[in-house]
Design a protein around this motif. Structure first.
Motif, PDB file in Angstrom:
ATOM      1  N   ASP A  41       2.122   4.559   3.344  1.00  0.00           N
ATOM      2  CA  ASP A  41       1.207   4.687   2.212  1.00  0.00           C
ATOM      3  C   ASP A  41       1.775   4.024   0.964  1.00  0.00           C
ATOM      4  O   ASP A  41       1.038   3.404   0.185  1.00  0.00           O
ATOM      5  CB  ASP A  41       0.867   6.157   1.947  1.00  0.00           C
ATOM      6  CG  ASP A  41       2.082   7.068   1.984  1.00  0.00           C
ATOM      7  OD1 ASP A  41       3.197   6.574   2.230  1.00  0.00           O
ATOM      8  OD2 ASP A  41       1.917   8.277   1.760  1.00  0.00           O
ATOM      9  N   GLU A  42       3.087   4.118   0.771  1.00  0.00           N
ATOM     10  CA  GLU A  42       3.723   3.452  -0.365  1.00  0.00           C
ATOM     11  C   GLU A  42       3.616   1.930  -0.237  1.00  0.00           C
ATOM     12  O   GLU A  42       3.375   1.225  -1.221  1.00  0.00           O
ATOM     13  CB  GLU A  42       5.196   3.855  -0.460  1.00  0.00           C
ATOM     14  CG  GLU A  42       5.425   5.331  -0.752  1.00  0.00           C
ATOM     15  CD  GLU A  42       6.886   5.707  -0.640  1.00  0.00           C
ATOM     16  OE1 GLU A  42       7.688   4.865  -0.164  1.00  0.00           O
ATOM     17  OE2 GLU A  42       7.230   6.837  -1.007  1.00  0.00           O
ATOM     18  N   GLU A  66       0.178   0.605  -1.168  1.00  0.00           N
ATOM     19  CA  GLU A  66      -0.003   0.572  -2.617  1.00  0.00           C
ATOM     20  C   GLU A  66       0.755  -0.597  -3.237  1.00  0.00           C
ATOM     21  O   GLU A  66       0.253  -1.247  -4.173  1.00  0.00           O
ATOM     22  CB  GLU A  66       0.479   1.898  -3.225  1.00  0.00           C
ATOM     23  CG  GLU A  66       0.288   1.987  -4.732  1.00  0.00           C
ATOM     24  CD  GLU A  66      -1.145   1.728  -5.160  1.00  0.00           C
ATOM     25  OE1 GLU A  66      -1.339   1.059  -6.201  1.00  0.00           O
ATOM     26  OE2 GLU A  66      -2.071   2.187  -4.467  1.00  0.00           O
ATOM     27  N   GLN A  67       1.939  -0.897  -2.738  1.00  0.00           N
ATOM     28  CA  GLN A  67       2.707  -2.027  -3.266  1.00  0.00           C
ATOM     29  C   GLN A  67       2.024  -3.358  -2.966  1.00  0.00           C
ATOM     30  O   GLN A  67       2.073  -4.284  -3.775  1.00  0.00           O
ATOM     31  CB  GLN A  67       4.126  -2.009  -2.687  1.00  0.00           C
ATOM     32  CG  GLN A  67       4.981  -0.876  -3.215  1.00  0.00           C
ATOM     33  CD  GLN A  67       6.344  -0.817  -2.553  1.00  0.00           C
ATOM     34  OE1 GLN A  67       6.874  -1.816  -2.095  1.00  0.00           O
ATOM     35  NE2 GLN A  67       6.919   0.368  -2.483  1.00  0.00           N
ATOM     36  N   ARG A 101      -1.279  -3.688  -2.678  1.00  0.00           N
ATOM     37  CA  ARG A 101      -2.411  -3.713  -3.613  1.00  0.00           C
ATOM     38  C   ARG A 101      -1.971  -4.171  -4.999  1.00  0.00           C
ATOM     39  O   ARG A 101      -2.661  -4.936  -5.676  1.00  0.00           O
ATOM     40  CB  ARG A 101      -3.018  -2.311  -3.735  1.00  0.00           C
ATOM     41  CG  ARG A 101      -3.866  -1.860  -2.581  1.00  0.00           C
ATOM     42  CD  ARG A 101      -4.681  -0.652  -2.986  1.00  0.00           C
ATOM     43  NE  ARG A 101      -5.116   0.114  -1.834  1.00  0.00           N
ATOM     44  CZ  ARG A 101      -4.814   1.384  -1.617  1.00  0.00           C
ATOM     45  NH1 ARG A 101      -4.073   2.054  -2.480  1.00  0.00           N
ATOM     46  NH2 ARG A 101      -5.265   1.998  -0.551  1.00  0.00           N
TER      47      ARG A 101
END
Length: 303
Positions: free
Chosen positions: A130-131, A134-135, A137
């Motif tokens: 999930d991290e 986001e990175q 994105r």
């Protein structure tokens, strides 16, 4: 204001030392100091507080730094795009990955890519799925390799499914279950578990499987690193469910099939709006399509 001056400012800010910054930039310290002083005169304020013991950013320097980094990144992207237009791949490639990637041999892929494009600087970041999404994105990394439960999909990014796998139980060689060829989740529910932290994608696949079976379990140890999970299991502190394709990379564990094991899907994801030439070339080297087409429509998700 010149790009070289901005590079010098960023180097001093990151090293807190003019000498080390000059070494990083491959210039003599006097030249670096002169250029920063010249920039400060042009701006009308100081970027650094200097003393015999330390160098630190002023409030103005702290405000200046993020935009300075963005300026350097933009210049590097512009150079990479111009080079790609004439058939040259250069610049940077930032790759994120979870530790348990098994569908792609990342070191081998990077070696092949480096041999073909030696002018590209490569950086790797290891993190949770999930991290990493986001990175990607946020354009902090160019692409990422991750694993998700079969019930989940990467959101807000473009993605390509690399493969599917099932989890297996791993135990110490002297564990009472070590002689079993297969077990069920209900048989494992009474065991002490070592697992990834709660609310991570890697943990979710196992939590969901036990919940769907109406079972609870005791996760006594939460660990962010899969290799360290294996070390705790080998020392008899608990058991763990790990991807079957990843387990052969570990040593000292006994593997047991799980009849109703949860599954996971491995993906590679990239930003749906921006993709530097180096990232496109890396994906092409893995035969991963990044444009439209019948196969891309079937497996390429951007929901």
């Amino acid at each position: 204001m010149e790009l070289q001056q901005i590079r010098y400012v960023v180097a001093v800010a990151e090293t807190n030392n003019f000498t080390r910054a000059a070494e990083r930039c491959h210039v003599v310290q006097s030249a670096l100091s002169h250029q920063i002083a010249r920039l400060e005169r042009e701006l009308g304020f100081r970027l650094f507080e200097r003393s015999s013991r330390r160098v630190q950013l002023t409030p103005a320097g702290t405000a200046f730094l993020p935009a300075a980094r963005q300026c350097l990144d933009a210049a590097e992207r512009a150079t990479a795009l111009a080079a790609a237009a004439v058939g040259e791949i250069r610049g940077r490639l930032a790759v994120g990955l979870i530790p348990t990637v098994a569908a792609v041999d990342i070191p081998r892929a990077l070696r092949t890519f480096h041999e073909q494009y030696p002018d590209v600087r490569i950086s790797l970041r290891v993190g949770a799925s999930d991290e990493l999404v986001e990175q990607v994105r946020a354009e902090a990394i160019d692409l990422a390799f991750l694993g998700l439960p079969t019930t989940a999909r990467p959101h807000g990014v473009d993605a390509w499914e690399l493969g599917r796998d099932r989890l297996v139980a791993t135990v110490a060689p002297d564990h009472p279950l070590a002689g079993e060829s297969a077990v069920s989740l209900s048989r494992l529910a009474s065991e002490v578990f070592v697992d990834l932290p709660a609310r991570t994608a890697g943990r979710a696949q196992t939590d969901q499987a036990f919940a769907a079976a109406g079972l609870t379990r005791d996760v006594a140890y939460e660990v962010t690193n899969a290799d360290f999970i294996a070390r705790l299991v080998v020392n008899g502190l608990g058991i763990a469910l790990l991807p079957s394709a990843y387990v052969p990379q570990l040593t000292g564990l006994t593997t047991i099939e799980v009849t109703d094991a949860p599954g996971r899907v491995e993906y590679v994801v990239w930003n749906r709006f921006t993709r530097p030439p180096a990232a496109t070339a890396f994906l092409a080297g893995l035969d991963i399509p990044t444009g439209a087409g019948p196969k891309a429509t079937q497996q390429h998700t951007s929901s």
